[in-house]
Design a protein around this motif. Structure first.
Motif, mmCIF file in Angstrom:
data_model
loop_
_atom_site.group_PDB
_atom_site.id
_atom_site.type_symbol
_atom_site.label_atom_id
_atom_site.label_comp_id
_atom_site.label_asym_id
_atom_site.label_seq_id
_atom_site.Cartn_x
_atom_site.Cartn_y
_atom_site.Cartn_z
ATOM 1 N N THR A 101 0.771 -0.917 17.956
ATOM 2 C CA THR A 101 2.079 -0.934 18.627
ATOM 3 C C THR A 101 1.998 -0.228 19.967
ATOM 4 O OG1 THR A 101 3.247 -1.012 16.515
ATOM 5 C CG2 THR A 101 4.490 -0.228 18.419
ATOM 6 N N GLN A 102 1.319 0.904 20.006
ATOM 7 C CA GLN A 102 1.235 1.649 21.268
ATOM 8 C C GLN A 102 0.467 0.886 22.343
ATOM 9 O OE1 GLN A 102 0.348 2.738 18.215
ATOM 10 N NE2 GLN A 102 -1.314 4.266 18.296
ATOM 11 N N GLU A 103 -0.453 0.023 21.914
ATOM 12 C CA GLU A 103 -1.164 -0.803 22.896
ATOM 13 C C GLU A 103 -0.212 -1.838 23.516
ATOM 14 O OE1 GLU A 103 -5.754 -1.233 21.632
ATOM 15 O OE2 GLU A 103 -4.351 -2.106 20.193
ATOM 16 N N ILE A 104 0.666 -2.398 22.707
ATOM 17 C CA ILE A 104 1.645 -3.365 23.212
ATOM 18 C C ILE A 104 2.596 -2.673 24.194
ATOM 19 C CG2 ILE A 104 3.549 -4.898 22.565
ATOM 20 C CD1 ILE A 104 2.125 -5.278 19.854
ATOM 21 N N ILE A 105 3.061 -1.483 23.815
ATOM 22 C CA ILE A 105 3.963 -0.724 24.694
ATOM 23 C C ILE A 105 3.267 -0.385 26.004
ATOM 24 C CG2 ILE A 105 5.255 1.441 24.934
ATOM 25 C CD1 ILE A 105 5.580 1.365 21.841
ATOM 26 N N ALA A 106 2.016 0.055 25.915
ATOM 27 C CA ALA A 106 1.273 0.421 27.122
ATOM 28 C C ALA A 106 1.078 -0.783 28.037
ATOM 29 C CB ALA A 106 -0.079 1.019 26.734
ATOM 30 N N ALA A 107 0.814 -1.932 27.453
ATOM 31 C CA ALA A 107 0.630 -3.141 28.259
ATOM 32 C C ALA A 107 1.895 -3.465 29.045
ATOM 33 C CB ALA A 107 0.232 -4.311 27.363
ATOM 34 N N ILE B 94 4.958 -9.796 20.962
ATOM 35 C CA ILE B 94 6.403 -9.583 20.876
ATOM 36 C C ILE B 94 6.890 -9.755 19.448
ATOM 37 C CG2 ILE B 94 8.638 -10.539 21.582
ATOM 38 C CD1 ILE B 94 7.281 -11.125 24.330
ATOM 39 N N ARG B 95 6.400 -10.800 18.775
ATOM 40 C CA ARG B 95 6.822 -11.031 17.386
ATOM 41 C C ARG B 95 6.355 -9.890 16.491
ATOM 42 N NH1 ARG B 95 9.179 -15.103 14.711
ATOM 43 N NH2 ARG B 95 9.338 -16.244 16.681
ATOM 44 N N PHE C 151 12.025 -1.013 33.218
ATOM 45 C CA PHE C 151 11.374 -0.796 34.519
ATOM 46 C C PHE C 151 10.469 -1.955 34.937
ATOM 47 C CE2 PHE C 151 12.362 3.727 33.618
ATOM 48 C CZ PHE C 151 13.058 4.002 34.790
ATOM 49 N N GLN C 152 9.860 -2.648 33.994
ATOM 50 C CA GLN C 152 8.897 -3.691 34.347
ATOM 51 C C GLN C 152 9.468 -5.105 34.236
ATOM 52 O OE1 GLN C 152 6.211 -3.280 35.810
ATOM 53 N NE2 GLN C 152 5.409 -1.251 35.364
ATOM 54 N N GLY C 153 10.600 -5.257 33.530
ATOM 55 C CA GLY C 153 11.167 -6.582 33.371
ATOM 56 C C GLY C 153 10.348 -7.432 32.412
ATOM 57 N N MET C 154 10.747 -8.693 32.304
ATOM 58 C CA MET C 154 10.020 -9.649 31.459
ATOM 59 C C MET C 154 9.999 -10.998 32.145
ATOM 60 S SD MET C 154 11.282 -8.957 27.513
ATOM 61 C CE MET C 154 9.748 -8.890 26.561
ATOM 62 N N SER C 155 8.925 -11.725 31.953
ATOM 63 C CA SER C 155 8.854 -13.087 32.467
ATOM 64 C C SER C 155 9.784 -13.977 31.661
ATOM 65 C CB SER C 155 7.422 -13.604 32.371
ATOM 66 O OG SER C 155 7.066 -13.765 31.004
ATOM 67 N N ALA C 156 10.025 -15.167 32.167
ATOM 68 C CA ALA C 156 10.857 -16.125 31.429
ATOM 69 C C ALA C 156 10.256 -16.425 30.066
ATOM 70 C CB ALA C 156 11.015 -17.403 32.247
ATOM 71 N N LYS C 157 8.946 -16.574 30.011
ATOM 72 C CA LYS C 157 8.266 -16.857 28.749
ATOM 73 C C LYS C 157 8.453 -15.705 27.756
ATOM 74 C CE LYS C 157 3.673 -18.194 27.017
ATOM 75 N NZ LYS C 157 3.439 -17.027 26.139
ATOM 76 N N GLU C 158 8.340 -14.492 28.242
ATOM 77 C CA GLU C 158 8.532 -13.327 27.372
ATOM 78 C C GLU C 158 9.972 -13.245 26.858
ATOM 79 O OE1 GLU C 158 5.863 -9.594 28.761
ATOM 80 O OE2 GLU C 158 7.114 -10.450 30.344
ATOM 81 N N ARG C 159 10.920 -13.559 27.720
ATOM 82 C CA ARG C 159 12.325 -13.492 27.299
ATOM 83 C C ARG C 159 12.611 -14.479 26.178
ATOM 84 N NH1 ARG C 159 15.687 -13.119 33.063
ATOM 85 N NH2 ARG C 159 14.502 -11.388 33.948
ATOM 86 N N VAL C 160 12.062 -15.672 26.297
ATOM 87 C CA VAL C 160 12.243 -16.665 25.233
ATOM 88 C C VAL C 160 11.601 -16.166 23.942
ATOM 89 C CG1 VAL C 160 11.643 -18.988 24.464
ATOM 90 C CG2 VAL C 160 12.456 -18.615 26.808
ATOM 91 N N ALA C 161 10.393 -15.630 24.037
ATOM 92 C CA ALA C 161 9.690 -15.147 22.843
ATOM 93 C C ALA C 161 10.450 -14.001 22.185
ATOM 94 C CB ALA C 161 8.279 -14.700 23.225
ATOM 95 N N LEU C 162 10.985 -13.090 22.979
ATOM 96 C CA LEU C 162 11.743 -11.967 22.430
ATOM 97 C C LEU C 162 13.007 -12.462 21.731
ATOM 98 C CD1 LEU C 162 12.220 -8.933 22.097
ATOM 99 C CD2 LEU C 162 13.315 -8.931 24.361
ATOM 100 N N THR C 163 13.696 -13.409 22.343
ATOM 101 C CA THR C 163 14.927 -13.945 21.754
ATOM 102 C C THR C 163 14.641 -14.646 20.435
ATOM 103 O OG1 THR C 163 15.873 -14.213 23.964
ATOM 104 C CG2 THR C 163 16.898 -15.458 22.181
#
Length: 441
Positions: free
Chosen positions: A4-10, A22-23, A48-60
């Motif tokens: 998890t911390q690697e995902i957060i750091a990325a 994200i999943r 602070f870093q935002g998300m790409s359109a692809k990331e936003r769809v995946a998160l939703t």
């Protein structure tokens, strides 16, 4: 699978996360493997870093899939809904759901409660005696199928990851970031199993995002992400620089909606937003060939009484009184103190701090500043003056309905401060922009 911390750091370092990353994080949040501290760090990294359109769809989609996803395959027509970003006097959902149902749509509307200066649809319906805003899924399906619409509250198993993440965002100052706002709103709508969604994104002094550019960015994100996630969605940007209705307060807004449904009183601005949103819903559902025909169908639903009939059936089906439309005064709570509030000097309304008007209702007990606060359904303000109206000794700023004198005094002072009297104001467009799907997300 990464830690998890690697995902957060990325994300902290500005990298684009994979769908799997994200999943994994959202599943961990739902199952308790991701701590509150890690979720807070993840939210701050997105802030602070935002998300790409692809990331936003995946998160939703990941948030949607954290709980139950409803299905409406047995309906003979499309499942349609609308969501508003909130404001003052925005009780559009009540007449809108009924009008769309009268036109052949099916509206499984899952709504929320108010917080801060904005009113909540569920708080309004809680003012109706007997109306069950938390029915079981079986009854919800039955009412939608048989009546065409049902307005209820979010169940515990719809997008539960959103509920946990929102609570963390609320205490870590990460609510106001578009990727997280977008996923929070849309995950619940996607979980509702809709065939089409219309977003009413507010701007102006009473909106969650007062700045037009920020509201525009949110609308664009909502439309793009929803369509990218497979939910056909359009958005209207609508003005909230003054209360949408002349009534603010739960039982008072229900009475206002009933007047609109029955034709006892239909204010032009409120009616226009309701018709415009309804027309967009019909278009998304394939229930009208073009915008003009869609508007005409919604107008006819009101003019014929068909919308009022659907609303009455919904109320009864969910436990409310059969004669609510004909005799609202028999059922809706009334405040013991009713007094007009006059301006200090006569003149035209030049501007309105609409958020302050909403907070005047909160001061009366008609809203909440914390989720656990109780709400008094009877209190509020009616006959609110609009931009350009002439106010003075013969025309108050509004009429306050209060439970006790202290609340009356506080709300009256807040209301006076909310209005600036001067040269007559020129209204901007009520519906400033319409956003539709782009060719790619």
């Amino acid at each position: 699978m990464r830690l998890t911390q690697e995902i957060i750091a990325a994300k902290r370092d500005g990298a684009e996360l994979s769908d799997a990353d994200i999943r994994q994080l959202i599943e961990g949040l739902s199952e308790g493997h991701v701590t509150e501290g890690q979720a807070a760090a993840f939210a701050m990294a997105i802030y602070f870093q935002g998300m790409s359109a692809k990331e936003r769809v995946a998160l939703t989609l990941a948030m949607r899939d954290s709980g139950t996803v409803l299905h409406w395959d047995d309906l003979p027509g499309p499942a349609l809904d609308k969501h508003s970003t909130g404001g003052v006097g925005d009780t559009v959902s009540l007449p809108l759901a009924a009008a769309v149902a009268a036109c052949g749509g099916y509206v499984p509307m899952i709504s929320g409660r108010g917080l801060g200066h904005t009113g909540g649809t569920l708080d309004k319906l809680d003012a109706v005696p007997g109306y069950d805003t938390q029915p079981g899924v079986g009854l919800f399906h039955k009412v939608v199928r048989e009546v065409g619409c049902a307005i209820i509250g979010q169940t515990a198993d719809l997008a539960p990851a959103d509920r946990r993440l929102y609570a963390i965002r609320d205490v870590t100052a990460t609510v106001e970031t578009i990727p997280l706002l977008t996923s929070s709103i849309l995950s619940k709508k996607l979980a509702a199993g809709l065939n089409g969604l219309v977003m009413d994104v507010k701007f102006g002094s009473g909106a969650f995002l007062p700045d037009y550019g920020e509201a525009q960015n949110l609308a664009r994100a909502l439309v793009d992400v929803a369509n990218g996630a497979g939910l056909p969605t359009t958005a209207l940007l609508t003005d909230m620089s003054e209360p949408l209705a002349s009534a603010a307060g739960n039982a008072l807004e229900v009475a206002y909606a009933l007047d609109h449904l029955t034709g006892r009183r239909r204010e032009p601005r409120f009616h226009e937003v309701t018709v415009a949103l309804g027309a967009e819903m019909l278009l998304l559902g394939g229930l009208a060939p073009d915008a003009a025909a869609a508007r005409a169908r919604i107008e006819q639903a009101f003019a014929s009484g068909a919308a009022a009939e659907r609303f009455a059936r919904m109320v009864v089906a969910l436990g409310g009184p059969a004669d609510l439309l004909e005799a609202p005064q028999k059922h809706l709570a009334a405040a013991p103190i009713v007094k007009p509030v006059f301006p200090e000097a006569a003149g035209a309304v030049a501007s309105i701090d609409t958020r302050a008007v909403g907070l005047a209702v909160v001061a009366l007990g008609g809203g909440r500043t914390r989720p656990q606060d109780p709400v008094d359904p009877a209190v509020g303000i009616v006959e609110l003056a609009g931009l350009g109206d002439t106010v003075g000794p013969d025309r108050p700023l509004g009429i306050v309905h209060a439970r006790e004198e202290a609340g009356l005094a506080t709300a009256s002072e807040r209301l006076r401060r909310a209005y600036r009297i001067g040269d007559a104001a020129a209204r901007g467009p009520l519906i400033a922009e319409r956003m539709t799907e782009r060719s790619s997300v």
